[in-house]
Design a protein around this motif. Sequence first.
Motif, mmCIF file in Angstrom:
data_model
loop_
_atom_site.group_PDB
_atom_site.id
_atom_site.type_symbol
_atom_site.label_atom_id
_atom_site.label_comp_id
_atom_site.label_asym_id
_atom_site.label_seq_id
_atom_site.Cartn_x
_atom_site.Cartn_y
_atom_site.Cartn_z
ATOM 1 N N SER A 1 0.828 -1.205 0.000
ATOM 2 C CA SER A 1 0.000 0.000 0.000
ATOM 3 C C SER A 1 0.865 1.258 0.000
ATOM 4 O O SER A 1 0.592 2.226 -0.723
ATOM 5 C CB SER A 1 -0.925 0.000 1.224
ATOM 6 O OG SER A 1 -1.673 1.195 1.301
ATOM 7 N N GLY A 2 1.929 1.245 0.802
ATOM 8 C CA GLY A 2 2.862 2.377 0.827
ATOM 9 C C GLY A 2 3.578 2.558 -0.495
ATOM 10 O O GLY A 2 3.785 3.689 -0.961
ATOM 11 N N MET A 3 3.954 1.438 -1.121
ATOM 12 C CA MET A 3 4.620 1.505 -2.424
ATOM 13 C C MET A 3 3.700 2.102 -3.480
ATOM 14 O O MET A 3 4.109 2.953 -4.281
ATOM 15 C CB MET A 3 5.060 0.100 -2.851
ATOM 16 C CG MET A 3 6.184 -0.480 -2.023
ATOM 17 S SD MET A 3 6.550 -2.192 -2.524
ATOM 18 C CE MET A 3 7.981 -2.542 -1.474
ATOM 19 N N GLU A 4 2.454 1.641 -3.487
ATOM 20 C CA GLU A 4 1.476 2.135 -4.463
ATOM 21 C C GLU A 4 1.266 3.639 -4.310
ATOM 22 O O GLU A 4 1.233 4.380 -5.301
ATOM 23 C CB GLU A 4 0.142 1.401 -4.276
ATOM 24 C CG GLU A 4 0.150 -0.050 -4.728
ATOM 25 C CD GLU A 4 -0.161 -0.196 -6.201
ATOM 26 O OE1 GLU A 4 -0.208 0.827 -6.908
ATOM 27 O OE2 GLU A 4 -0.337 -1.339 -6.654
ATOM 28 N N VAL B 1 15.822 -1.005 2.426
ATOM 29 C CA VAL B 1 14.973 -0.404 3.455
ATOM 30 C C VAL B 1 14.505 -1.512 4.389
ATOM 31 O O VAL B 1 13.840 -2.455 3.951
ATOM 32 C CB VAL B 1 13.742 0.304 2.862
ATOM 33 C CG1 VAL B 1 12.894 0.908 3.983
ATOM 34 C CG2 VAL B 1 14.158 1.374 1.878
ATOM 35 N N GLY B 2 14.883 -1.392 5.656
ATOM 36 C CA GLY B 2 14.507 -2.410 6.619
ATOM 37 C C GLY B 2 13.935 -1.822 7.892
ATOM 38 O O GLY B 2 13.811 -0.607 8.042
ATOM 39 N N VAL C 1 7.814 1.737 5.301
ATOM 40 C CA VAL C 1 8.806 0.888 4.629
ATOM 41 C C VAL C 1 8.560 0.896 3.123
ATOM 42 O O VAL C 1 9.487 1.069 2.316
ATOM 43 C CB VAL C 1 8.750 -0.566 5.163
ATOM 44 C CG1 VAL C 1 9.625 -1.490 4.313
ATOM 45 C CG2 VAL C 1 9.189 -0.624 6.614
ATOM 46 N N GLY C 2 7.283 0.728 2.730
ATOM 47 C CA GLY C 2 6.948 0.723 1.311
ATOM 48 C C GLY C 2 7.220 2.050 0.643
ATOM 49 O O GLY C 2 7.751 2.111 -0.472
ATOM 50 N N GLU C 3 6.864 3.137 1.323
ATOM 51 C CA GLU C 3 7.088 4.476 0.760
ATOM 52 C C GLU C 3 8.573 4.755 0.563
ATOM 53 O O GLU C 3 8.987 5.257 -0.483
ATOM 54 C CB GLU C 3 6.471 5.529 1.680
ATOM 55 C CG GLU C 3 4.941 5.511 1.700
ATOM 56 C CD GLU C 3 4.362 6.428 2.766
ATOM 57 O OE1 GLU C 3 5.161 7.004 3.548
ATOM 58 O OE2 GLU C 3 3.127 6.569 2.826
ATOM 59 N N LYS C 4 9.380 4.435 1.583
ATOM 60 C CA LYS C 4 10.825 4.688 1.504
ATOM 61 C C LYS C 4 11.469 3.863 0.395
ATOM 62 O O LYS C 4 12.361 4.351 -0.323
ATOM 63 C CB LYS C 4 11.487 4.363 2.842
ATOM 64 C CG LYS C 4 11.139 5.308 3.975
ATOM 65 C CD LYS C 4 11.764 6.679 3.779
ATOM 66 C CE LYS C 4 11.520 7.559 4.998
ATOM 67 N NZ LYS C 4 12.015 8.939 4.796
#
Length: 335
Positions: free
Chosen positions: A82-85, A164-165, A297-300
């Motif tokens: 969701s963060g990546m999207e 990214v962890g 995490v997804g956004e970064k």
Amino acid sequence: MKTKITLKELSKLLNVSVSTVSKALNDSPEISPKTAERVKELAALHNYKPNPVAVNLKKSKTGTIGVVIPNISNSFFARVLSGMEAEAQKHDLQVITYISNESLDREKQICELLTSGFVDGVLIAVSEETQRKKEYDHLFNLVEYEIPVVLYDRINVPLPADKVGVDDENSFYDATKFFRAKGIHDIGVVSAIHHLGVGKSRIKGHERAMPDGEELKLAVSSKADVLKQKIKDLISTKKIEALLCTDFESAIMSARIAYEENIKIPEQLKIIGYISKEVAEFLTPSISYVEQHPQEVGEKAMQLLSDRLEGKATAGRYSEKVIATNLVHLESTSF
């Protein structure tokens, strides 16, 4: 009779990287005339023909990012996606998702597909089997094909890539310190992922917070029946006062076994687990958990990849972002 050959096969025969072969065939000034001649002679001998789709896509951006998820049943990865999207939309990028199902072979198949030029970059959390067997050649192939890669969550992989962890080690360090400050010293650690990098880091954090020389009280196994018996031994025989659970499975199992053994939570046993908010709050009693901030995490991860694609990152230099965690106390850690 001449036979067709792939770019990857040419690189193996010549004992050079895939990118060297590609540059030589495209008359790059970075490649010496002698090396270029060797590459072209072998390519001609084997009737090498470049993939026209891959060539066209290489010349122009596709605007598509490949995301590899190891386990779709884990809500953590759903929130990461969701963060990546959300971040991808800011950069006019589209996301195509692949699921490895924790399988090395499936991950290899996905990576082979991703080298065909259909994506501009790759975000990947490597599978459990990949980490266990330490087989990373397929990941290095992505790098050799000059496809930008960002590792997320499971980043203990020796790959030259942005990462990214989550601060797994300090999460259990803080949890252990919390219990000890409350006067609880008999603390056990339960894990079904002790063999993975994230599991090892969490256990290491607990160990770091314990006094030197004190024996660790561990219940670890990737086999459910074995782990169940080890948890029983910890909380029934050794009278552990608190449990730190490194993963969803071990947290749910610990709570269930405590119920079966008539051990009251939190009066007789306190639990902190790596468990999603959506589940933790609706258990009875509710289970305290480590908030990993998967959306961030997804956004970064997507930010790092977009920076790489837009030329904002320095070639050959890679970033590693670590997201801090925090403890969310619910009923299982009430005093």
